[in-house]
Structures are given as structure tokens and as C-alpha cells.
Write an enzyme that holds these catalytic residues in place. Structure first.
Site, PDB file in Angstrom:
ATOM      1  N   ASN B 387       0.819  -1.204   0.000  1.00 29.73           N
ATOM      2  CA  ASN B 387       0.000   0.000   0.000  1.00 29.73           C
ATOM      3  C   ASN B 387       0.857   1.261   0.000  1.00 29.73           C
ATOM      4  O   ASN B 387       0.945   1.960  -1.000  1.00 29.73           O
ATOM      5  CB  ASN B 387      -0.932  -0.030   1.215  1.00 29.73           C
ATOM      6  N   ASP B 388       1.532   1.496   1.112  1.00 26.82           N
ATOM      7  CA  ASP B 388       2.271   2.753   1.226  1.00 26.82           C
ATOM      8  C   ASP B 388       3.398   2.868   0.201  1.00 26.82           C
ATOM      9  O   ASP B 388       3.727   3.966  -0.237  1.00 26.82           O
ATOM     10  CB  ASP B 388       2.830   2.892   2.643  1.00 26.82           C
ATOM     11  N   VAL B 389       3.983   1.730  -0.202  1.00 27.54           N
ATOM     12  CA  VAL B 389       5.118   1.791  -1.128  1.00 27.54           C
ATOM     13  C   VAL B 389       4.691   2.113  -2.556  1.00 27.54           C
ATOM     14  O   VAL B 389       5.530   2.306  -3.426  1.00 27.54           O
ATOM     15  CB  VAL B 389       5.945   0.479  -1.120  1.00 27.54           C
ATOM     16  N   VAL B 390       3.373   2.151  -2.809  1.00 28.77           N
ATOM     17  CA  VAL B 390       2.904   2.547  -4.129  1.00 28.77           C
ATOM     18  C   VAL B 390       2.011   3.782  -4.054  1.00 28.77           C
ATOM     19  O   VAL B 390       1.328   4.135  -5.002  1.00 28.77           O
ATOM     20  CB  VAL B 390       2.122   1.408  -4.833  1.00 28.77           C
TER      21      VAL B 390
END
Lengths: 107, 461
Positions: B387-390
Site C-alpha cells: 500500500n504505502d510503497v505505491v
């Protein structure tokens, strides 16, 4: 009770401080360039190395008088915990790295 | 003179081991080298150690019993643990080391009724740091395996400051022998334990690797104080090496996330939801769902598919199903690769280890830069539990707490399919605009089940 002055005129203090300073720089040098893939195994490996505290636990245990139950109990516990740190740490690290090995061969 | 030589060899193996651990080719050997040095140092200490009056150690049955119990339990725990739970395990072992340092200090405190000032400083500091590391690691362990939830403590920083001041005051009273009451020593112990708990409690799960790495270097320092206490060079070098290397590693990890250490520790990442306003105030529009069947068709006729795994993959234990999907797609002539963000999962390298367990070939794993270069030629990007890494907010929204973190730029690909269990925000608690972009389709469900169903759908296409 000695004073602070005494502490700083002791040759042994300086010998140990020299080791400390050199080790700090060594630690920084040794791992300043490491691919992020290896962060976790490296952390885990370092985790196992600080398990060297076990040596202190062995000395505590070995020097405890046979009627000093506090030292015996805590020392025994410390030996177990220290061993857990060392053995568990190295085995976990090896398991992580084993997987890197496998895919290397297949490449 | 044999023991000092053994200790010297031990120190050298630690240095070599760490050095080798930082290169992929020699890493495994490096670990073994350090383990060998450790064994040598332990055996040497048991049989060759002499105290000031030349006596050798006693209580051998106890020592060996402890070593045997520790080895058996440690090996079993380390062998049995799931790949996904590796980070917790490291944290737990780290806590054991901290506790060991703490216990040593307690015993030595009782052994030396009239210690010199230097000795007292070393005992108190070793106990203090060991205790913080112990309690902090246990909390980190609990948080990683979900037993302990994130919790913001009201006025947490003020409380931590008070605790710190309290510890300092008691330490000064004790060391300068203004008072030598044992309750001071145990007071410091209690406050240190509390400090460790409160220090880790509010830090968000996404930052946990950084915290574990930091606690790891704490334990190293605690071990080094043991080296001072016993005038023992191998404890000193081993401890300090880990202390400094661990600190550098902590900073490297922060850099990989483009955040400062201070930022992580004071932390607005997991605790306060500063990101909430980002999602709340803006018009988000709606997201669209995609069926399994459509996904299968889309992927089967793609020329290039990139899979982006995240913690969701680890939680669902879906790495084997993921490899299965990769094989089915390759059979259909689709080129499959994996885009690995450096901090995907709960620890850097977490995804690599996980996918390696499922026998995914090494050359299919692309690091972030390479993955981003290939993104424009990619037909379908399948995001599994990441989630956060994209999250594009890291590039577009300066108000976002993750602003500035390098991300996988999935929007450059033709289609983006996101597998998640629900629309809940990721671990960092930040809304993700990606889900509402026209290119994005949502594929809800448990990662393992979805991947398995996808594989059977693909076989029918």
C-alpha cells in the site's frame, strides 16, 4: 570510593577507551555500503554477535558462591537468555541467508 | 596467554563476519565465521578464564545446563519460525540479549558492596541500556505479531522526558554515592523498563524495522559495558561493533524510507493520523472493482506482468500461490517480474526472503529503480497487499507524512490491479489515492485465496 580524577589517570581506562573508539569507526566502515536486500540478515547477524554478552553471564555463573542463590538463579537465567540470543540469532540468520544461496545456484 | 589470543581471534571473526555479511556472495559464510568465533570465545571462557586470584570458574553443571537449554530452545525456535515471523524472532532474541546484560548487572551490583565509581557507572549503564532494550524489544515483538496494538499515549513525550529525568537523577545520586540505597538501583531498573515500553509503544508498525535495528545497537552497547566490567576485550569489541554498525544500519534503513531518525522516533507515522486529513478533505471519487475472470483474461493476454508484493502477501502466506501464478503466466508466454520496494513488508529484504522461500528465481526480483524503469513497458501491475510503497502521495502531496519517500511508480503501467482485503488504509494509516485513479481496479480478498483462484481461472483461459 575513588574519584573521577583517579578514573582518568588509570591506564586500563585508556586502553579500553582506545578499543572502543577504534571499534566504533570499524563498525561504521565495515557496513557503510550494504545493499538494502541484506539489511535484515545483517541486522540479524549483528543481533547474534551482541550475544557475546553470554561471556559475562558465564563468568557471573562461574564465580557465584554455591550458597549465593540470587547469583546462581539470575546467572543461570542469564546464561540461558544469552545462549538463546547467540544460538537463535545465528540460526535465524543462516536460515535467511540459505535462501539467498539457493537462488544463487539456480541463476 | 591462550585466552587473550582466543579473544583476539573472536574479535577478528566478528569484524570479518560483519564485513562478509554486507556482501550477498559472502553473507552466509560471514555468519558462520562469526558463529565460529563466538563458539571459540565461549568455550575458551568456560575452561581458561581465571579471576584475579587465579581461580578457575566453578558451577560447571549449571553453566552447561544453561547452555544446553538455551541452545535447544534457540535452535528450535529459529528453525520452526515461519518466514513471515522472522522480524519478530529477531526482536525477541534481541530482547533476550538485553535481559542477559540486565541480569549480569544486577548480580554484579550485589557482588560488589563497595564498588569504585567507574565500576558503578558501568554496572548502572549496562543495566539501564539492557533493560530498555529488553522491554522495548518485547513490545516490538508483540506489535509485530499483532498481540499489541498501536497506541498513542497522551502526553507521551512529556512522560518519557520525566522518566528520563527520573532515571538521570537516581543514577547521579547512586553514582556519586550521595545515597547508596538499593531502591535507587531498582528504581532505575523499573523506570528503564517503563521507558522501553513507552518508547516503542507509539511507533507505527511501518517503522518497526528501524526501531528493532536501534534496539539491536542498544543491546550491543549494553554488552560492551559488560566488557568494561570484566575487562574483557571480545565483549567490548563485539558489543561496540554492533553498537556502531547497528546505528549506521538504522540510519541506512531510515534513508531507504527517506525519513530522518528523529522523525521516526518522535513519530507521527503510525500514532497520530496526520495523513487522515489528506484523504478526508479531498474529493476521492469512487473506485472500481474487477472480477477474477476479467483479471485472468487481462493478465493472460498481457505481454509483461509485474507483481508488487507487500505485507499482505506475507500475512496471507501467499508466496507459493504467487510463484504458482508466475509459472502459469510464463507458460502462456507472459513475461513476469517482481517489483520489490526496499521497505516492502515489515523489514527491508522481507519480500526477497519470502519469495526466495517459494523458489522464485533471483533474477525475477527487480529492485525499485530497475522496476520503475520497466514500468512503462508493463501491461499489468498486480499489487498484492502493498500500500504505502505505491502511494502516489509520496510524490505529489507535500502534506503527506510519507512525502518524499521513493515509491514504485505503478501509474506508468497500462493497468493497475490492486489486491487488498478491504478499502482500509495501509499500515501507516494513510489514504491511498492510487485506488481511485481511472487506471486502477480493485480485486478484493485474501491474497492467498485470490491468487489460487486466479491460477485456476488462468488455466481455463
Amino acid at each position: 570510593m575513588d574519584s573521577i580524577a583517579q578514573l582518568f589517570t588509570d591506564a586500563a581506562t585508556y586502553r579500553l577507551l582506545t578499543i572502543v573508539i577504534l571499534s566504533i569507526f570499524l563498525g561504521i566502515e565495515v557496513i557503510s555500503r550494504v545493499p538494502s536486500v541484506l539489511h535484515t540478515p545483517l541486522m540479524s547477524g549483528a543481533n547474534a554477535i551482541h550475544g557475546v554478552v553470554i561471556i559475562g553471564a558465564i563468568i557471573v555463573m562461574g564465580e557465584a558462591a554455591s550458597d549465593d542463590y540470587l547469583a546462581l538463579t539470575l546467572g543461570f537465567l542469564a546464561v540461558i537468555l544469552g545462549t538463546l540470543n547467540v544460538v537463535g540469532g545465528f540460526v535465524v540468520t543462516d536460515r535467511m541467508l540459505e535462501m539467498f544461496d539457493k537462488k544463487k545456484k539456480r541463476k | 596467554m591462550l585466552l587473550p589470543l582466543i579473544y583476539l581471534i573472536g574479535s577478528i571473526t566478528f569484524i570479518l563476519g560483519l564485513k562478509m555479511l554486507s556482501h550477498p556472495d559472502s553473507a552466509r559464510k560471514g555468519n558462520l565465521v562469526a558463529a565460529f568465533g563466538m563458539t571459540l570465545a565461549i568455550v575458551g571462557t568456560i575452561f581458561l578464564y581465571r579471576d584475579h586470584s587465579g581461580n578457575s570458574l566453578g558451577n560447571y553443571p549449571w553453566i552447561f545446563a544453561g547452555l544446553v537449554i538455551g541452545s535447544i530452545v534457540g535452535t528450535l525456535a529459529a528453525k520452526k519460525v515461519q518466514m513471515t515471523a522472522m522480524p519478530e524472532m529477531v526482536s525477541l532474541f534481541n530482547g533476550m540479549g538485553g535481559a542477559c546484560a540486565m541480569l549480569i548487572s544486577i548480580v554484579e551490583y550485589h557482588h560488589n558492596p563497595n564498588p569504585s565509581m567507574g565500576m558503578l557507572v558501568v554496572i548502572v549503564l549496562g543495566m539501564l541500556i539492557g533493560t530498555v532494550s529488553f522491554s522495548g524489544s518485547i513490545i516490538a515483538w508483540g506489535k509485530l505479531n499483532g498481540r499489541i496494538k498501536d497506541r498513542t499515549i497522551p502526553a507521551g513525550q512529556a512522560i518519557n522526558f520525566l522518566l528520563f529525568a527520573g532515571i538521570l537523577t537516581m543514577a547521579v545520586l547512586l553514582v556519586f554515592s550521595i545515597s547508596s540505597a538499593p531502591f535507587l538501583f531498582y528504581g532505575i531498573l523499573a523506570l528503564a523498563a517503563l521507558y522501553g515500553i513507552l518508547f516503542v509503544m507509539p511507533i507505527g508498525g511501518a517503522d518497526m524495522p528501524v526501531v528493532i535495528s536501534l534496539l539491536n545497537s542498544f543491546t550491543g552497547v549494553a554488552a560492551a559495558f559488560g566488557g568494561f566490567l570484566y575487562d574483557n576485550p571480545v565483549m567490548l569489541t563485539g558489543g561496540i561493533l554492533v553498537g556502531s554498525a547497528g546505528t549506521i544500519l538504522t540510519i541506512l534503513m531510515c534513508k531507504a524510507m527517506n525519513r530522518s531518525l528523529k522523525n521516526v522516533l518522535i513519530g507521527s507515522f503510525g500514532g497520530q493520523k496526520t495523513g487522515g486529513s489528506v484523504g478526508g478533505s479531498k474529493e476521492q471519487g469512487s473506485y472500481k472493482e474487477i472480477s477474477l475472470n476479467d483479471t485472468a483474461v487481462l493478465m493472460a493476454y498481457a505481454s509483461k506482468v509485474m507483481i508488487i508484493p507487500g505485507y499482505g502477501l506475507a500475512v496471507a502466506q501467499a508466496q507459493h500461490a504467487c510463484h504458482e501464478l508466475e509459472k502459469v503466466l510464463e507458460d502462456k508466454g507472459v513475461e513476469v517480474s517482481y517489483g520489490i520496494h526496499p521497505v516492502a513488508g515489515r523489514m527491508p529484504g522481507h519480500m526477497n526472503v519470502l519469495l526466495a522461500e517459494a523458489d522464485v528465481p533471483y533474477d525475477k526480483l527487480k529492485e525499485m529503480e530497475e522496476a520503475n524503469d520497466q514500468m512503462a513497458q508493463t501491461t499489468v501491475v498486480l499489487i498484492i497487499g502493498a500500500n504505502d510503497v505505491v502511494n502516489p502521495a509520496a510524490k505529489e502531496d507535500p502534506a503527506s507524512p510519507i512525502y518524499g519517500m521513493p515509491i514504485l511508480e505503478v501509474e506508468k503501467a497500462e493497468h493497475v490491479i490492486v489486491n487488498k482485503r478491504s478499502m482500509k488504509p495501509g499500515y501507516a494509516g494513510i489514504e491511498n489515492d492510487l485506488f481511485f485513479k481511472p487506471k486502477t481496479s480493485m480485486l478484493f480478498g485474501d491474497a492467498k485465496k485470490v491468487l489460487q483462484d486466479l491460477v485456476s481461472e488462468l488455466k481455463q483461459v
